[in-house]
Write a protein that holds these residues in place. Structure first.
Motif, PDB file in Angstrom:
ATOM      1  N   THR A  57       0.833  -1.204   0.000  1.00 54.33           N
ATOM      2  CA  THR A  57       0.000   0.000   0.000  1.00 54.33           C
ATOM      3  C   THR A  57       0.866   1.252   0.000  1.00 54.33           C
ATOM      4  OG1 THR A  57      -1.734  -1.182   1.185  1.00 54.33           O
ATOM      5  CG2 THR A  57      -1.852   1.212   1.201  1.00 54.33           C
ATOM      6  N   ILE A  58       1.919   1.240   0.796  1.00 52.55           N
ATOM      7  CA  ILE A  58       2.834   2.390   0.826  1.00 52.55           C
ATOM      8  C   ILE A  58       3.436   2.596  -0.557  1.00 52.55           C
ATOM      9  CG2 ILE A  58       5.020   3.240   1.759  1.00 52.55           C
ATOM     10  CD1 ILE A  58       4.281   1.816   4.387  1.00 52.55           C
ATOM     11  N   LEU A  59       3.859   1.519  -1.192  1.00 58.27           N
ATOM     12  CA  LEU A  59       4.435   1.614  -2.533  1.00 58.27           C
ATOM     13  C   LEU A  59       3.421   2.178  -3.531  1.00 58.27           C
ATOM     14  CD1 LEU A  59       6.926   1.066  -4.251  1.00 58.27           C
ATOM     15  CD2 LEU A  59       6.078  -1.248  -4.617  1.00 58.27           C
ATOM     16  N   ALA A  60       2.179   1.729  -3.449  1.00 60.13           N
ATOM     17  CA  ALA A  60       1.130   2.230  -4.347  1.00 60.13           C
ATOM     18  C   ALA A  60       0.880   3.716  -4.112  1.00 60.13           C
ATOM     19  CB  ALA A  60      -0.159   1.440  -4.148  1.00 60.13           C
ATOM     20  N   HIS A  61       0.838   4.145  -2.851  1.00 55.73           N
ATOM     21  CA  HIS A  61       0.623   5.564  -2.540  1.00 55.73           C
ATOM     22  C   HIS A  61       1.792   6.413  -3.032  1.00 55.73           C
ATOM     23  CE1 HIS A  61      -2.466   4.834   0.926  1.00 55.73           C
ATOM     24  NE2 HIS A  61      -2.876   4.381  -0.247  1.00 55.73           N
ATOM     25  N   ARG A  62       3.015   5.895  -2.906  1.00 57.28           N
ATOM     26  CA  ARG A  62       4.194   6.624  -3.396  1.00 57.28           C
ATOM     27  C   ARG A  62       4.148   6.765  -4.917  1.00 57.28           C
ATOM     28  NH1 ARG A  62       8.777   7.196  -0.048  1.00 57.28           N
ATOM     29  NH2 ARG A  62      10.180   6.791  -1.792  1.00 57.28           N
ATOM     30  N   LYS A  63       3.685   5.712  -5.607  1.00 55.16           N
ATOM     31  CA  LYS A  63       3.572   5.781  -7.074  1.00 55.16           C
ATOM     32  C   LYS A  63       2.543   6.824  -7.490  1.00 55.16           C
ATOM     33  CE  LYS A  63       5.033   1.103  -8.210  1.00 55.16           C
ATOM     34  NZ  LYS A  63       4.631  -0.207  -8.765  1.00 55.16           N
ATOM     35  N   ILE A  64       1.415   6.872  -6.804  1.00 56.51           N
ATOM     36  CA  ILE A  64       0.379   7.855  -7.114  1.00 56.51           C
ATOM     37  C   ILE A  64       0.906   9.268  -6.908  1.00 56.51           C
ATOM     38  CG2 ILE A  64      -1.854   8.773  -6.365  1.00 56.51           C
ATOM     39  CD1 ILE A  64      -2.613   5.788  -5.735  1.00 56.51           C
ATOM     40  N   ALA A  65       1.581   9.496  -5.789  1.00 60.89           N
ATOM     41  CA  ALA A  65       2.132  10.828  -5.508  1.00 60.89           C
ATOM     42  C   ALA A  65       3.199  11.203  -6.537  1.00 60.89           C
ATOM     43  CB  ALA A  65       2.707  10.866  -4.093  1.00 60.89           C
ATOM     44  N   ALA A  66       4.029  10.244  -6.928  1.00 53.77           N
ATOM     45  CA  ALA A  66       5.058  10.510  -7.940  1.00 53.77           C
ATOM     46  C   ALA A  66       4.422  10.836  -9.291  1.00 53.77           C
ATOM     47  CB  ALA A  66       5.991   9.313  -8.064  1.00 53.77           C
ATOM     48  N   ASN A  67       3.336  10.170  -9.618  1.00 49.29           N
ATOM     49  CA  ASN A  67       2.636  10.482 -10.869  1.00 49.29           C
ATOM     50  C   ASN A  67       2.077  11.897 -10.860  1.00 49.29           C
ATOM     51  OD1 ASN A  67       3.172   8.058 -12.129  1.00 49.29           O
ATOM     52  ND2 ASN A  67       1.291   7.090 -11.398  1.00 49.29           N
ATOM     53  N   GLU A  91      13.557   8.378 -13.092  1.00 51.57           N
ATOM     54  CA  GLU A  91      14.103   8.773 -11.791  1.00 51.57           C
ATOM     55  C   GLU A  91      13.050   8.635 -10.689  1.00 51.57           C
ATOM     56  OE1 GLU A  91      17.167   9.838  -9.274  1.00 51.57           O
ATOM     57  OE2 GLU A  91      17.248   9.322 -11.399  1.00 51.57           O
ATOM     58  N   LEU A  92      11.835   9.054 -10.965  1.00 52.54           N
ATOM     59  CA  LEU A  92      10.770   8.928  -9.976  1.00 52.54           C
ATOM     60  C   LEU A  92      10.499   7.460  -9.649  1.00 52.54           C
ATOM     61  CD1 LEU A  92       8.218  11.683 -11.053  1.00 52.54           C
ATOM     62  CD2 LEU A  92       9.600  11.622  -8.966  1.00 52.54           C
ATOM     63  N   GLU A  93      10.568   6.611 -10.653  1.00 51.62           N
ATOM     64  CA  GLU A  93      10.383   5.176 -10.435  1.00 51.62           C
ATOM     65  C   GLU A  93      11.432   4.647  -9.453  1.00 51.62           C
ATOM     66  OE1 GLU A  93      10.566   1.586 -13.454  1.00 51.62           O
ATOM     67  OE2 GLU A  93       9.034   3.059 -14.041  1.00 51.62           O
ATOM     68  N   GLY A  94      12.669   5.096  -9.606  1.00 50.09           N
ATOM     69  CA  GLY A  94      13.734   4.684  -8.692  1.00 50.09           C
ATOM     70  C   GLY A  94      13.529   5.219  -7.291  1.00 50.09           C
ATOM     71  N   ILE A  95      13.108   6.465  -7.181  1.00 42.49           N
ATOM     72  CA  ILE A  95      12.876   7.073  -5.871  1.00 42.49           C
ATOM     73  C   ILE A  95      11.720   6.374  -5.160  1.00 42.49           C
ATOM     74  CG2 ILE A  95      12.132   9.174  -4.677  1.00 42.49           C
ATOM     75  CD1 ILE A  95      13.665  10.756  -6.854  1.00 42.49           C
ATOM     76  N   VAL A  96      10.660   6.091  -5.896  1.00 43.77           N
ATOM     77  CA  VAL A  96       9.488   5.436  -5.317  1.00 43.77           C
ATOM     78  C   VAL A  96       9.850   4.051  -4.792  1.00 43.77           C
ATOM     79  CG1 VAL A  96       7.279   4.362  -5.932  1.00 43.77           C
ATOM     80  CG2 VAL A  96       7.744   6.711  -6.603  1.00 43.77           C
ATOM     81  N   GLY A  97      10.709   3.345  -5.490  1.00 40.02           N
ATOM     82  CA  GLY A  97      11.099   2.000  -5.087  1.00 40.02           C
ATOM     83  C   GLY A  97      11.950   1.954  -3.838  1.00 40.02           C
ATOM     84  N   GLU A 143      13.068  14.572 -21.692  1.00 44.03           N
ATOM     85  CA  GLU A 143      13.227  15.009 -20.310  1.00 44.03           C
ATOM     86  C   GLU A 143      12.166  14.386 -19.412  1.00 44.03           C
ATOM     87  OE1 GLU A 143      15.177  19.400 -21.280  1.00 44.03           O
ATOM     88  OE2 GLU A 143      13.005  19.183 -21.091  1.00 44.03           O
ATOM     89  N   LEU A 144      10.949  14.287 -19.916  1.00 47.11           N
ATOM     90  CA  LEU A 144       9.878  13.674 -19.139  1.00 47.11           C
ATOM     91  C   LEU A 144      10.140  12.182 -18.910  1.00 47.11           C
ATOM     92  CD1 LEU A 144       7.276  14.345 -17.702  1.00 47.11           C
ATOM     93  CD2 LEU A 144       6.039  13.818 -19.799  1.00 47.11           C
ATOM     94  N   SER A 145      10.692  11.514 -19.900  1.00 47.76           N
ATOM     95  CA  SER A 145      11.062  10.104 -19.736  1.00 47.76           C
ATOM     96  C   SER A 145      12.139   9.961 -18.665  1.00 47.76           C
ATOM     97  CB  SER A 145      11.567   9.523 -21.049  1.00 47.76           C
ATOM     98  OG  SER A 145      10.537   9.449 -21.984  1.00 47.76           O
ATOM     99  N   LYS A 146      13.087  10.890 -18.660  1.00 50.69           N
ATOM    100  CA  LYS A 146      14.161  10.898 -17.661  1.00 50.69           C
ATOM    101  C   LYS A 146      13.566  11.075 -16.258  1.00 50.69           C
ATOM    102  CE  LYS A 146      18.329  13.619 -16.626  1.00 50.69           C
ATOM    103  NZ  LYS A 146      19.147  14.743 -17.056  1.00 50.69           N
TER     104      LYS A 146
END
Length: 101
Positions: free
Chosen positions: A53-63, A84-90, A77-80
């Motif tokens: 659940t924490i991981l899902a909430h972090r993904k939503i916030a990162a999106n 990066e956000l994917e790595g931070i969320v993980g 740049e958006l792909s970059k």
């Protein structure tokens, strides 16, 4: 947290992401700003679902942050930023459980 403070934290994280994506500089500042936003958004709060659940909430916030950056970034740049956000969320924050001595 007051809505005004939350908005400032979100804007600071989006601005840091945009600056980093365009220049490649201040990566650690950007990571700190994103993590501050994830904390302020409540995405790190433990709940019934546990780590998933924490991981899902972090993904939503990162999106939400990625959406805030769309207007200022090119496709590359958006792909970059997305990568990066994917790595931070993980990188889930580790919370101490139990009594520490």
């Amino acid at each position: 947290m007051a809505d005004n403070q939350y908005s400032k934290t979100r804007k600071a994280a989006a601005d840091a992401l945009i600056y980093w994506a365009k220049t490649g500089m201040r990566e650690f500042t950007m990571r700190d700003a994103v993590n501050d936003y994830l904390e302020a958004s409540g995405a790190n709060r433990p709940s019934i679902g546990g780590e998933e659940t924490i991981l899902a909430h972090r993904k939503i916030a990162a999106n939400r942050l990625a959406i805030d950056c769309i207007y200022a970034l090119s496709k590359e740049e958006l792909s970059k930023v997305d990568r990066e956000l994917e790595g931070i969320v993980g990188d889930l924050p580790r919370q101490s459980v139990g009594v520490q001595r």
